[in-house]
Design a protein around this motif. Structure first.
Motif, PDB file in Angstrom:
ATOM      1  N   HIS A 113       3.893  -6.504  -2.288  1.00 17.04           N
ATOM      2  CA  HIS A 113       3.444  -5.656  -1.183  1.00 17.04           C
ATOM      3  C   HIS A 113       4.249  -4.357  -1.156  1.00 17.04           C
ATOM      4  O   HIS A 113       3.700  -3.277  -0.934  1.00 17.04           O
ATOM      5  N   SER A 114       5.557  -4.449  -1.383  1.00 11.51           N
ATOM      6  CA  SER A 114       6.408  -3.255  -1.412  1.00 11.51           C
ATOM      7  C   SER A 114       6.010  -2.334  -2.561  1.00 11.51           C
ATOM      8  O   SER A 114       5.979  -1.111  -2.407  1.00 11.51           O
ATOM      9  N   ALA A 115       5.712  -2.937  -3.718  1.00 14.94           N
ATOM     10  CA  ALA A 115       5.297  -2.138  -4.871  1.00 14.94           C
ATOM     11  C   ALA A 115       3.990  -1.411  -4.587  1.00 14.94           C
ATOM     12  O   ALA A 115       3.835  -0.228  -4.927  1.00 14.94           O
ATOM     13  N   VAL A 116       3.035  -2.104  -3.963  1.00 13.66           N
ATOM     14  CA  VAL A 116       1.748  -1.485  -3.621  1.00 13.66           C
ATOM     15  C   VAL A 116       1.964  -0.306  -2.674  1.00 13.66           C
ATOM     16  O   VAL A 116       1.409   0.781  -2.869  1.00 13.66           O
ATOM     17  N   ASN A 117       2.776  -0.504  -1.647  1.00 12.57           N
ATOM     18  CA  ASN A 117       3.038   0.564  -0.680  1.00 12.57           C
ATOM     19  C   ASN A 117       3.685   1.771  -1.350  1.00 12.57           C
ATOM     20  O   ASN A 117       3.335   2.927  -1.063  1.00 12.57           O
ATOM     21  N   ALA A 118       4.652   1.516  -2.237  1.00 12.04           N
ATOM     22  CA  ALA A 118       5.351   2.603  -2.918  1.00 12.04           C
ATOM     23  C   ALA A 118       4.414   3.388  -3.829  1.00 12.04           C
ATOM     24  O   ALA A 118       4.463   4.626  -3.884  1.00 12.04           O
ATOM     25  N   ILE A 119       3.545   2.679  -4.535  1.00 14.88           N
ATOM     26  CA  ILE A 119       2.614   3.338  -5.458  1.00 14.88           C
ATOM     27  C   ILE A 119       1.556   4.125  -4.683  1.00 14.88           C
ATOM     28  O   ILE A 119       1.216   5.260  -5.039  1.00 14.88           O
ATOM     29  N   LYS A 120       1.034   3.520  -3.614  1.00 22.37           N
ATOM     30  CA  LYS A 120       0.054   4.217  -2.786  1.00 22.37           C
ATOM     31  C   LYS A 120       0.639   5.505  -2.222  1.00 22.37           C
ATOM     32  O   LYS A 120      -0.058   6.524  -2.129  1.00 22.37           O
ATOM     33  N   PHE A 121       1.899   5.476  -1.847  1.00 23.31           N
ATOM     34  CA  PHE A 121       2.544   6.664  -1.282  1.00 23.31           C
ATOM     35  C   PHE A 121       2.510   7.814  -2.295  1.00 23.31           C
ATOM     36  O   PHE A 121       2.235   8.960  -1.931  1.00 23.31           O
ATOM     37  N   ASN A 122       2.760   7.508  -3.554  1.00 25.21           N
ATOM     38  CA  ASN A 122       2.758   8.573  -4.564  1.00 25.21           C
ATOM     39  C   ASN A 122       1.377   9.195  -4.716  1.00 25.21           C
ATOM     40  O   ASN A 122       1.219  10.413  -4.671  1.00 25.21           O
ATOM     41  N   PHE A 123       0.369   8.351  -4.910  1.00 22.21           N
ATOM     42  CA  PHE A 123      -0.956   8.884  -5.201  1.00 22.21           C
ATOM     43  C   PHE A 123      -1.629   9.494  -3.972  1.00 22.21           C
ATOM     44  O   PHE A 123      -2.376  10.465  -4.091  1.00 22.21           O
ATOM     45  N   GLU A 124      -1.362   8.950  -2.801  1.00 15.42           N
ATOM     46  CA  GLU A 124      -2.046   9.436  -1.600  1.00 15.42           C
ATOM     47  C   GLU A 124      -1.290  10.547  -0.890  1.00 15.42           C
ATOM     48  O   GLU A 124      -1.905  11.483  -0.361  1.00 15.42           O
ATOM     49  N   LYS A 125       0.047  10.474  -0.872  1.00 16.07           N
ATOM     50  CA  LYS A 125       0.837  11.452  -0.128  1.00 16.07           C
ATOM     51  C   LYS A 125       1.433  12.549  -0.996  1.00 16.07           C
ATOM     52  O   LYS A 125       1.559  13.695  -0.558  1.00 16.07           O
ATOM     53  N   VAL A 126       1.820  12.201  -2.226  1.00 10.65           N
ATOM     54  CA  VAL A 126       2.446  13.195  -3.104  1.00 10.65           C
ATOM     55  C   VAL A 126       1.399  13.914  -3.942  1.00 10.65           C
ATOM     56  O   VAL A 126       1.369  15.139  -4.008  1.00 10.65           O
ATOM     57  N   GLU A 127       0.515  13.139  -4.596  1.00  6.37           N
ATOM     58  CA  GLU A 127      -0.497  13.738  -5.455  1.00  6.37           C
ATOM     59  C   GLU A 127      -1.771  14.117  -4.701  1.00  6.37           C
ATOM     60  O   GLU A 127      -2.644  14.775  -5.261  1.00  6.37           O
ATOM     61  N   ASN A 128      -1.879  13.695  -3.445  1.00  7.39           N
ATOM     62  CA  ASN A 128      -3.056  14.022  -2.619  1.00  7.39           C
ATOM     63  C   ASN A 128      -4.370  13.620  -3.278  1.00  7.39           C
ATOM     64  O   ASN A 128      -5.340  14.379  -3.280  1.00  7.39           O
ATOM     65  N   ARG A 129      -4.404  12.413  -3.803  1.00  2.00           N
ATOM     66  CA  ARG A 129      -5.621  11.923  -4.437  1.00  2.00           C
ATOM     67  C   ARG A 129      -6.497  11.149  -3.458  1.00  2.00           C
ATOM     68  O   ARG A 129      -7.191  10.215  -3.808  1.00  2.00           O
ATOM     69  N   GLY A 130      -6.446  11.542  -2.202  1.00  2.00           N
ATOM     70  CA  GLY A 130      -7.287  10.912  -1.199  1.00  2.00           C
ATOM     71  C   GLY A 130      -6.927   9.460  -1.012  1.00  2.00           C
ATOM     72  O   GLY A 130      -5.770   9.080  -1.101  1.00  2.00           O
ATOM     73  N   ARG A 131      -7.932   8.632  -0.781  1.00  2.00           N
ATOM     74  CA  ARG A 131      -7.708   7.200  -0.575  1.00  2.00           C
ATOM     75  C   ARG A 131      -8.268   6.389  -1.736  1.00  2.00           C
ATOM     76  O   ARG A 131      -8.809   5.288  -1.566  1.00  2.00           O
ATOM     77  N   GLU A 132      -8.090   6.965  -2.926  1.00  2.00           N
ATOM     78  CA  GLU A 132      -8.579   6.312  -4.133  1.00  2.00           C
ATOM     79  C   GLU A 132      -7.935   4.934  -4.325  1.00  2.00           C
ATOM     80  O   GLU A 132      -8.548   4.012  -4.865  1.00  2.00           O
ATOM     81  N   PHE A 133      -6.693   4.788  -3.859  1.00  2.00           N
ATOM     82  CA  PHE A 133      -5.955   3.552  -4.084  1.00  2.00           C
ATOM     83  C   PHE A 133      -5.806   2.728  -2.801  1.00  2.00           C
ATOM     84  O   PHE A 133      -4.963   1.860  -2.717  1.00  2.00           O
TER      85      PHE A 133
END
Length: 262
Positions: A113-133
């Motif tokens: 769960h921690s890994a999922v949250n950390a990865i989602k943060f990168n793609f959604e908040k840093v890379e701004n890839r929407g809610r793809e993940f």
């Protein structure tokens, strides 16, 4: 040249670049860290991505504990990528990575769960890839009942703790229902004896809250204060005015449970 050591400047330069973003942990020998960076070094692109990731965590005001958890999980992913840019990963890649963590690394459901949250943060908040993940699969957590001590067990804990400071710490924890991190961060002026309340600063969710201060706890804290005279934090170390560590508080409770036969 005879009698003089030759330095591999390219490797040294690469190591120093890694060190700017990946600080050496306090308990990690330097030689071990150098070897780790050499074997699992980050590409220049992923190094920049990791720096941007940490900067965004700071800008979002995440707590130190969440910051470390997210940073460590994202670093774990980056180290396995080698020269593959993290920005090129797709949802299918991430799902394969999560399976790898479960099946090969044996990570628990909580860590996944921690890994999922950390990865989602990168793609959604840093890379701004929407809610793809947004709908990455998460393993179901096992449902466990919390262990709750009976009232007589808590009384036994307190009565069999001879040290006044330790007794005050245990009483404060149970009387006010505090997490250990909240307990060690209590300040002297957080005790409001006029309103019989305790101010808990920046608890879970970085929110302040007020909890009741019982008469019995106030009586014990006053006795404790007369003997120890804490300056800033309610519970301070023996040789300094610095707050107790969470680990020290946990050890005190563990020893009290042992004395009480719990």
């Amino acid at each position: 040249m005879k009698g003089k050591a030759m330095l591999e400047l390219a490797q040294l330069r690469e190591y120093l670049e890694q060190r700017k973003v990946l600080p050496t942990r306090a308990n990690s020998p330097l030689a071990k860290k150098v070897q780790q960076l050499k074997e699992y070094s980050l590409s220049s692109e992923n190094l920049l991505a990791f720096q941007a990731y940490q900067n965004m965590l700071k800008l979002k005001g995440y707590s130190p504990r969440t910051f470390d958890t997210y940073k460590n999980e994202f670093e774990r992913l980056l180290r396995l990528l080698g020269v593959v840019p993290v920005s090129s990963l797709t949802k299918a890649h991430i799902q394969s990575y999560l399976l790898f963590l479960m099946e090969k690394k044996g990570l628990s459901e909580t860590m996944i769960h921690s890994a999922v949250n950390a990865i989602k943060f990168n793609f959604e908040k840093v890379e701004n890839r929407g809610r793809e993940f947004y709908d990455l699969p998460r393993p179901k957590r096992p449902e466990k009942l919390h262990v709750v001590l009976a009232e007589e067990e808590i009384i036994s804990l307190i009565l069999k703790t001879p040290n006044l400071k330790h007794r005050a710490l245990i009483m404060t924890s149970y009387s006010a229902g505090l997490r250990v991190s909240e307990l060690v961060n209590l300040r002297v002026d957080d005790m409001d004896s006029k309103r019989m309340m305790i101010l808990v600063r920046q608890g879970k969710g970085k929110k302040d809250r007020m909890v009741p201060l019982s008469n019995k706890l106030l009586e014990t804290l006053r006795d404790y204060f007369r003997h120890y005279r804490p300056k800033e934090y309610l519970f301070e170390g023996t040789c300094s005015q610095k707050l107790y560590s969470t680990r020290s508080a946990q050890v005190i409770l563990k020893e009290a449970k042992w004395r009480a036969g719990i």
